[in-house]
Design a protein around this motif. Structure first.
Motif, short mmCIF file in Angstrom:
data_model
loop_
_atom_site.label_atom_id
_atom_site.label_comp_id
_atom_site.label_asym_id
_atom_site.label_seq_id
_atom_site.Cartn_x
_atom_site.Cartn_y
_atom_site.Cartn_z
N UNK A 79 0.84 -1.21 0.00
CA UNK A 79 0.00 0.00 0.00
C UNK A 79 0.86 1.25 0.00
N UNK A 80 1.89 1.25 0.82
CA UNK A 80 2.79 2.40 0.90
C UNK A 80 3.50 2.60 -0.44
N UNK A 81 3.98 1.50 -1.04
CA UNK A 81 4.66 1.61 -2.33
C UNK A 81 3.73 2.16 -3.39
N UNK A 82 2.47 1.67 -3.40
CA UNK A 82 1.52 2.17 -4.40
C UNK A 82 1.22 3.66 -4.17
N UNK A 83 1.20 4.08 -2.93
CA UNK A 83 0.94 5.49 -2.63
C UNK A 83 2.05 6.38 -3.22
N UNK A 84 3.30 5.94 -3.04
CA UNK A 84 4.43 6.73 -3.56
C UNK A 84 4.43 6.72 -5.08
N UNK A 85 4.25 5.53 -5.67
CA UNK A 85 4.24 5.44 -7.13
C UNK A 85 3.06 6.24 -7.69
N UNK A 86 1.92 6.19 -7.03
CA UNK A 86 0.77 6.94 -7.50
C UNK A 86 1.03 8.43 -7.52
N UNK A 87 1.73 8.94 -6.48
CA UNK A 87 2.09 10.36 -6.48
C UNK A 87 2.99 10.71 -7.64
N UNK A 88 3.98 9.84 -7.90
CA UNK A 88 4.85 10.08 -9.06
C UNK A 88 4.10 9.99 -10.37
N UNK A 89 3.15 9.05 -10.45
CA UNK A 89 2.38 8.87 -11.67
C UNK A 89 1.56 10.13 -11.99
N UNK A 90 1.01 10.75 -10.96
CA UNK A 90 0.24 11.97 -11.20
C UNK A 90 1.14 13.07 -11.77
N UNK A 91 2.35 13.19 -11.25
CA UNK A 91 3.27 14.18 -11.80
C UNK A 91 3.61 13.87 -13.25
N UNK A 92 3.87 12.60 -13.54
CA UNK A 92 4.23 12.21 -14.90
C UNK A 92 3.10 12.46 -15.88
N UNK A 93 1.89 12.07 -15.51
CA UNK A 93 0.75 12.25 -16.41
C UNK A 93 0.51 13.74 -16.68
N UNK A 94 0.60 14.55 -15.62
CA UNK A 94 0.42 16.00 -15.82
C UNK A 94 1.48 16.55 -16.77
N UNK A 95 2.75 16.15 -16.55
CA UNK A 95 3.82 16.61 -17.44
C UNK A 95 3.63 16.13 -18.86
N UNK A 96 3.17 14.89 -19.03
CA UNK A 96 2.95 14.35 -20.38
C UNK A 96 1.86 15.12 -21.10
N UNK A 97 0.76 15.42 -20.41
CA UNK A 97 -0.33 16.17 -21.03
C UNK A 97 0.15 17.54 -21.48
N UNK A 98 0.86 18.23 -20.59
CA UNK A 98 1.38 19.56 -20.96
C UNK A 98 2.41 19.45 -22.08
N UNK A 99 3.23 18.41 -22.03
CA UNK A 99 4.24 18.22 -23.07
C UNK A 99 3.62 17.94 -24.42
N UNK A 100 2.54 17.16 -24.45
CA UNK A 100 1.87 16.89 -25.72
C UNK A 100 1.29 18.18 -26.31
N UNK A 101 0.71 19.00 -25.45
CA UNK A 101 0.17 20.28 -25.94
C UNK A 101 1.30 21.15 -26.49
N UNK A 102 2.41 21.20 -25.76
CA UNK A 102 3.55 21.97 -26.25
C UNK A 102 4.14 21.40 -27.53
N UNK A 103 4.13 20.08 -27.67
CA UNK A 103 4.67 19.45 -28.87
C UNK A 103 3.85 19.80 -30.10
N UNK A 104 2.53 19.87 -29.93
CA UNK A 104 1.68 20.23 -31.06
C UNK A 104 2.00 21.65 -31.54
N UNK A 105 2.20 22.55 -30.58
CA UNK A 105 2.56 23.93 -30.95
C UNK A 105 3.95 23.98 -31.56
N UNK A 106 4.92 23.30 -30.92
CA UNK A 106 6.30 23.33 -31.42
C UNK A 106 6.45 22.60 -32.73
N UNK A 107 5.52 21.69 -33.05
CA UNK A 107 5.61 20.95 -34.30
C UNK A 107 5.60 21.84 -35.52
#
Length: 802
Positions: A722-750
């Motif tokens: 449970x503790x491991x999933x809690x930590x990984x879940x926190x990291x996953x939220x950061x990654x998903x947020x960064x990926x969404x923003x990165x995809x938006x930026x990639x479309x513009x930078x394309x």
């Protein structure tokens, strides 16, 4: 300030691991920025060493409709413009010419520049040694002179200053060396500069066309130039109507526009990529400084309690950041010095001006210093403001309880990591687009087979072969001899080369409406289409009898038949090429009967569709000099024998550009995409590594900050999973947020990559999805180790420590 530096050095020395990681992170970004800026500065910003280069102008005559124009003119046209204009202080002519050097060992083909005697005065560059031509050198009967280029001087004479006064036999004319130009004087990339006196109706040393360049008078506007040059071009158009478009316009074209680098746009894109990499590095170091600020909160609080103002604390922390940035600048500059030769090794040939000198010069070092100062602010400002602006009582309580950061600090660190992930994804997305583009280019259908093709050029000097009859006789002999070489299956001759291009001209089809679209004309022998592998679609091919008789017959490609014949059967139709009646060709034939149609093949680069083309016998005007040899095996096995056949006819005739077709494609068509792909992929890999380090650092800090909370959860029954999933879940939220923003930026930078992608959409779901998975997988891996460490926390020890 000196005191701040001393304290900063002691503070960093007390934590060498932190200092090393921070310096290395910034050094990676500064290295990339310095290396790319050095190329950008030398190629785009300041490529030319000539005096007041902004006043050096070409005269561009073009159609009012979209298309190209001309800055080169016949000798007579050049003289007319030079004598009648009032907008230039001086006008010069120049060429890129083949010059044969004989008399000192084997004959050598040199790159020559035949120009007017005032060339060096107008360019405004004095010689390195010796002198440049004087007015008396231009008088009739004066001994011919030559000025050497620096690289040729170094290569052939090892920089010997006694070369002055030496006599060289160039194009069978004895010329005296009077000077050597500086290293960066590479006007038209010449080995030798041969001054000529141009006169109407004459073609000295076979020079028929020249590039016109003038130094404009101060304050001349575009409107004044057009008004001054317009009547001159109008008179030339009246005398030679086929030489200029009907709806022409004239304007001045700056030197940098005329000789623009083919790599300029790509370098700006790469510079943007290294800026993203530098921002990732700054975010990484900011996270490190925030982590360290949490550990130093008690120190900062005590300083404030003893009277240090907020600005005093900010200044101290920014000084430490500046020390890190300057240390990284020194290391990054050293790494850039090492990396620069590797970058230059993959620069596509012919894409940068000959005058460019790429090095870590003063301008580049000033740029690096400025970048370092900026990174010190970007890295240190947020941690400094955070550490200096907190409530003292709250800070003391947190410090006494062992907390390493506040909620606001945690939010800031997570924001920086999200930014790192987003920027890293943008770099990877751009790299993936270039990968797919490069693969698409590799698989393009040329319209012929490029393997087992040997190409070579035989530039016949005008002095030895002054008329078409002699040139035709020479190549007829060469074709016969080469075709009998063992291992040779077919031999072709052309004035250009598929898929790189050839002569463009206007074409007229009787009974069809006029068209402004030019056609590409190939002057070929009967075996060219067989040697290259261009397939016949209908009718018949050219025969040896057609070529020997210089018959007025032609082949056209499918594109010509579709666009110019309006559905009529091509066979038996006529196509007229009025340009062939004009100088320097002077052909008696201008109308050709179409006897066959060939399938389309690429003829203006691999990234552009084929344009209409016409194939006529090379014996019509005798300008062809490119041999294409198809071999049964590796072309290298017959190279010596093929070249030997040419020397057997004329031992003094140079043979140049001896290369297999595959090598030409690699160097001239695939080199630029490969250059962009290689560098952007390297920068993307660096950005990904820094982002993963940032994710790992934040998750490790979160585990450290939540140690007490984790102990409580485990004491109340939470499992390690449970503790491991809690930590990984926190990291996953950061990654998903960064990926969404990165995809938006990639479309513009394309959009900035649109010119560099080919047959691939700038928004490529496959590429973007793939890099998102890469980022997600790598980021989750970075979360695993902190999660495992959190799962192994002993709740008794954690609670006791708190």
């Amino acid at each position: 300030m000196l005191r701040d530096v001393q304290v900063g050095l002691r503070s960093l020395a007390a934590n060498p691991a932190f200092a090393l990681v921070a310096i290395l992170s910034l050094a990676v970004g500064i290295m990339a920025a310095t290396a790319i800026y050095s190329v950008l500065h030398a190629v785009v910003i300041d490529p030319f060493p000539y005096k007041d280069v902004d006043r050096l102008m070409s005269v561009l005559v073009s159609s009012t409709r979209p298309g190209g124009g001309r800055t080169a003119y016949s000798v007579d046209q050049f003289i007319e413009i030079a004598e009648r204009n009032t907008v230039f202080e001086g006008v010069i002519a120049s060429t890129v010419s083949d010059v044969v050097w004989t008399g000192d060992g084997d004959p050598q083909r040199l790159r020559g520049n035949h120009g007017t005697f005032n060339t060096f005065d107008v360019m405004g560059v004095p010689p390195l040694i010796g002198r440049t031509p004087l007015p008396e050198d231009a008088r009739p009967g004066a001994p011919p002179v030559v000025v050497l280029g620096y690289r040729f001087w170094q290569r052939q004479f090892a920089g010997d200053p006694t070369v002055l006064g030496r006599q060289l036999r160039l194009n069978d004319t004895i010329r005296t060396v009077i000077g050597v130009m500086p290293k960066r004087f590479m006007w038209r990339g010449a080995d030798v500069y041969l001054p000529l006196a141009f006169r109407r109706g004459q073609t000295p040393e076979g020079v028929r066309n020249v590039h016109l360049l003038g130094r404009s008078k101060p304050g001349v506007t575009d409107a004044q130039a057009a008004a001054d040059l317009g009547p001159i071009i109008r008179d030339l158009k009246a005398r030679e109507p086929d030489q200029f478009p009907d709806d022409w316009r004239v304007r001045l074209l700056s030197f940098t526009e005329t000789f623009r680098s083919g790599l300029g746009g790509d370098l700006w894109v790469l510079f943007g990529a290294v800026a993203l990499l530098l921002f990732i590095a700054c975010a990484n170091v900011s996270n490190l400084l925030l982590s360290r600020a949490g550990a130093r909160q008690k120190e900062m609080t005590v300083r404030a309690a003893l009277g240090a103002g907020r600005w005093r604390l900010v200044r101290q922390l920014l000084t430490e950041s500046l020390i890190l940035a300057l240390s990284a600048a020194v290391l990054g500059t050293a790494l850039a010095y090492v990396a620069l030769p590797a970058i230059l090794a993959i620069v596509p040939p012919g894409t940068i001006p000959d005058e460019s000198e790429i090095s870590l010069n003063r301008s580049v070092l000033i740029f690096t210093l400025g970048v370092s100062a900026l990174t010190s602010i970007l890295c240190g400002l947020a941690p400094a403001l955070h550490s200096s602006g907190r409530d003292l009582a709250a800070a003391m309580r947190e410090a006494s309880r062992g907390l390493s950061g506040s909620t606001r600090q945690a939010w800031l660190r997570k924001t920086l990591v999200v930014g790192e992930v987003a920027l890293s994804l943008m770099l990877l997305a751009g790299s993936s687009l270039l990968v797919r583009t490069y693969l698409a280019i590799q698989e393009v259908d040329l319209g012929f087979r490029s393997d087992r093709l040997l190409t070579l050029r035989v530039p016949l000097p005008a002095r030895n072969y002054p008329d078409p009859a002699r040139r035709v006789a020479f190549f007829q002999d060469v074709l016969g001899r080469v075709s009998r070489v063992p291992g040779v299956t077919a031999v072709g001759l052309n004035s250009g080369l598929h898929p790189l291009g050839n002569m463009w001209t206007r074409a007229e089809v009787p009974g069809a409406p006029p068209s402004d679209e030019p056609v590409e004309v190939h002057h070929v022998n009967a075996g060219y289409t067989t040697a290259v592998g261009i397939r016949l679609a209908s009718g018949r091919a050219l025969t040896d009898a057609d070529v020997e008789a210089a018959a007025a017959v032609a082949l056209v490609n499918d594109r010509f038949a579709r666009t110019r014949l309006e559905g009529r059967s091509p066979i038996g139709q006529f196509v007229r090429l009025p340009r062939l009646n004009q100088a320097p060709f002077g052909s008696k034939h201008a109308a050709f009967q179409i006897v066959g149609v060939v399938h389309d093949s690429l003829n203006q680069g691999i990234a552009n569709p084929p344009m209409p083309e016409v194939y006529i016998p090379f014996t019509i005007v005798g300008i062809s000099n490119l041999l294409v040899v198809r071999t049964a095996n590796d072309p290298s096995t017959v190279t010596r024998a093929v070249v030997g056949q040419i020397y057997a006819i004329d031992p003094g005739q140079p043979v140049t550009d001896v290369k297999p077709m595959d090598a030409i494609l690699r160097e001239e068509q695939f080199a630029t995409p490969r250059f962009n792909l290689t560098l952007l992929s390297i920068f993307a890999a660096m950005g990904l590594a820094l982002a993963i380090v940032g994710v790992y650092g934040v998750m490790s800090t979160i585990v450290a900050q939540q140690r007490h909370e984790i102990g409580v959860r485990m004491a109340l029954g939470a499992s390690a999973g449970t503790i491991a999933r809690m930590i990984v879940g926190g990291g996953l939220r950061l990654l998903v947020t960064g990926i969404v923003l990165g995809l938006a930026g990639s479309i513009v930078a394309g959009r900035s990559l649109a010119h560099g992608v080919w047959h691939v959409s700038a928004f490529d779901p496959v590429a973007f999805g793939l890099v998102s998975l890469v980022i997600l997988a790598a980021g989750l891996q970075a979360c695993v180790w902190p999660a495992r460490r959190a799962a192994r926390i002993d709740p008794i020890i954690a609670l006791r420590q708190e």
